[in-house]
Design a protein around this motif. Structure first.
Motif, short mmCIF file in Angstrom:
data_model
loop_
_atom_site.label_atom_id
_atom_site.label_comp_id
_atom_site.label_asym_id
_atom_site.label_seq_id
_atom_site.Cartn_x
_atom_site.Cartn_y
_atom_site.Cartn_z
N ALA A 1 -8.80 -16.65 31.10
CA ALA A 1 -7.93 -15.84 31.29
C ALA A 1 -6.10 -17.24 30.92
O ALA A 1 -4.82 -16.17 30.64
CB ALA A 1 -7.48 -16.22 33.15
N ASN B 1 -5.49 -16.43 26.99
CA ASN B 1 -5.34 -15.58 27.02
C ASN B 1 -3.57 -15.18 26.97
O ASN B 1 -2.28 -14.85 26.30
CB ASN B 1 -5.31 -13.93 28.03
CG ASN B 1 -6.46 -13.41 27.50
OD1 ASN B 1 -7.25 -13.30 26.51
ND2 ASN B 1 -7.92 -12.72 28.79
N CYS B 2 -3.44 -16.37 28.47
CA CYS B 2 -2.15 -16.32 28.60
C CYS B 2 -1.41 -17.75 27.31
O CYS B 2 -0.02 -17.30 26.52
CB CYS B 2 -1.78 -17.09 29.70
SG CYS B 2 -2.16 -15.97 30.77
N HIS C 1 -1.70 -12.93 35.91
CA HIS C 1 -3.13 -12.76 35.47
C HIS C 1 -3.51 -10.71 35.39
O HIS C 1 -3.29 -10.11 34.13
CB HIS C 1 -3.97 -13.47 36.35
CG HIS C 1 -5.17 -12.57 36.18
ND1 HIS C 1 -5.80 -13.01 34.99
CD2 HIS C 1 -6.15 -12.43 36.74
CE1 HIS C 1 -7.41 -12.23 34.32
NE2 HIS C 1 -7.49 -12.34 36.03
N ALA C 2 -2.58 -10.30 36.36
CA ALA C 2 -2.82 -9.05 36.71
C ALA C 2 -2.13 -7.97 35.38
O ALA C 2 -2.14 -7.25 34.90
CB ALA C 2 -2.02 -8.24 37.67
N ARG D 1 -3.67 -8.48 32.33
CA ARG D 1 -5.62 -8.31 31.46
C ARG D 1 -4.90 -6.33 30.91
O ARG D 1 -5.40 -5.51 30.57
CB ARG D 1 -6.19 -7.53 33.45
CG ARG D 1 -7.05 -7.59 33.11
CD ARG D 1 -7.96 -7.70 34.45
NE ARG D 1 -6.99 -7.11 35.84
CZ ARG D 1 -6.76 -7.82 36.40
NH1 ARG D 1 -7.30 -9.04 36.79
NH2 ARG D 1 -5.93 -7.51 37.65
N GLU D 2 -3.52 -6.02 32.18
CA GLU D 2 -2.87 -4.08 32.15
C GLU D 2 -2.66 -4.30 31.24
O GLU D 2 -3.28 -3.51 30.47
CB GLU D 2 -2.19 -4.26 33.46
CG GLU D 2 -1.95 -2.81 33.39
CD GLU D 2 -0.25 -2.76 34.33
OE1 GLU D 2 -0.02 -1.56 34.35
OE2 GLU D 2 -0.20 -3.39 35.49
N GLN E 1 -3.88 -5.72 27.94
CA GLN E 1 -4.93 -5.75 26.48
C GLN E 1 -5.33 -4.26 27.17
O GLN E 1 -5.71 -3.63 26.31
CB GLN E 1 -5.83 -7.19 27.61
CG GLN E 1 -5.50 -8.09 27.07
CD GLN E 1 -6.54 -9.18 27.40
OE1 GLN E 1 -6.70 -9.47 28.06
NE2 GLN E 1 -6.75 -10.21 26.23
N GLU E 2 -5.26 -4.12 29.02
CA GLU E 2 -6.11 -2.63 28.36
C GLU E 2 -5.33 -1.86 27.94
O GLU E 2 -6.24 -0.52 27.10
CB GLU E 2 -6.24 -2.59 30.09
CG GLU E 2 -6.94 -3.48 30.77
CD GLU E 2 -7.88 -3.12 32.68
OE1 GLU E 2 -6.43 -2.29 32.95
OE2 GLU E 2 -7.99 -3.83 33.15
#
Length: 141
Positions: A40, A43-44, A101-102, A105-106, A108-109
């Motif tokens: 994470a 990613n950030c 984080h959410a 992640r969202e 990226q999806e």
């Protein structure tokens, strides 16, 4: 547990963003924020670097090697996250990001990768972001 400094530490300490993976710590009088996930955090870090890069022209920063001044860094962090949040789930009162984080992640999806995000829209939010003034109470409507 893989801990390291959170790339959005300043935004979290400024109480305008939060993250489910953030762990606050203090050493002497200094506060900090660690991330509990190495993936994470990577990613950030990638997202923040991409937002900085895409926003440099709009923020009138031409040298790519120099770090951003504090105010512009906060515009990129908070304005960028608020802009991303607005793209994924438009809300009338979106002045705070509840879970970085959410959100990442969202994103990226939805877009397939962090490089594929619509940065032209995110940069609009970066340039429009106004930092809160200390001790300033906004006028009531």
């Amino acid at each position: 547990m893989d801990q390291g400094r959170c790339p959005f530490e300043k935004a979290i300490l400024g109480a305008q963003c939060a993250c489910e993976l953030a762990t606050r710590f203090s050493v002497a009088e200094q506060m900090g924020v660690n991330c509990r996930s190495g993936i994470a955090r990577n990613n950030c870090t990638t997202l923040l670097a991409l937002m900085r890069n895409r926003a440099r022209f709009a923020l009138k920063v031409t040298a790519t090697s120099e770090s951003l001044p504090f105010g512009k860094e906060m515009k990129v962090m908070i304005g960028g996250l608020i802009g991303l949040q607005g793209l994924l789930a438009p809300e009338p009162d979106a002045g705070r990001v509840g879970n970085i984080h959410a959100l990442v992640r969202e994103a990226q999806e939805k877009y397939g990768s962090l490089e594929a995000l619509p940065y032209q829209e995110i940069v609009k939010s970066v340039t429009a972001y106004q930092a809160r003034r200390r001790g300033h109470v906004p006028p009531r409507p």
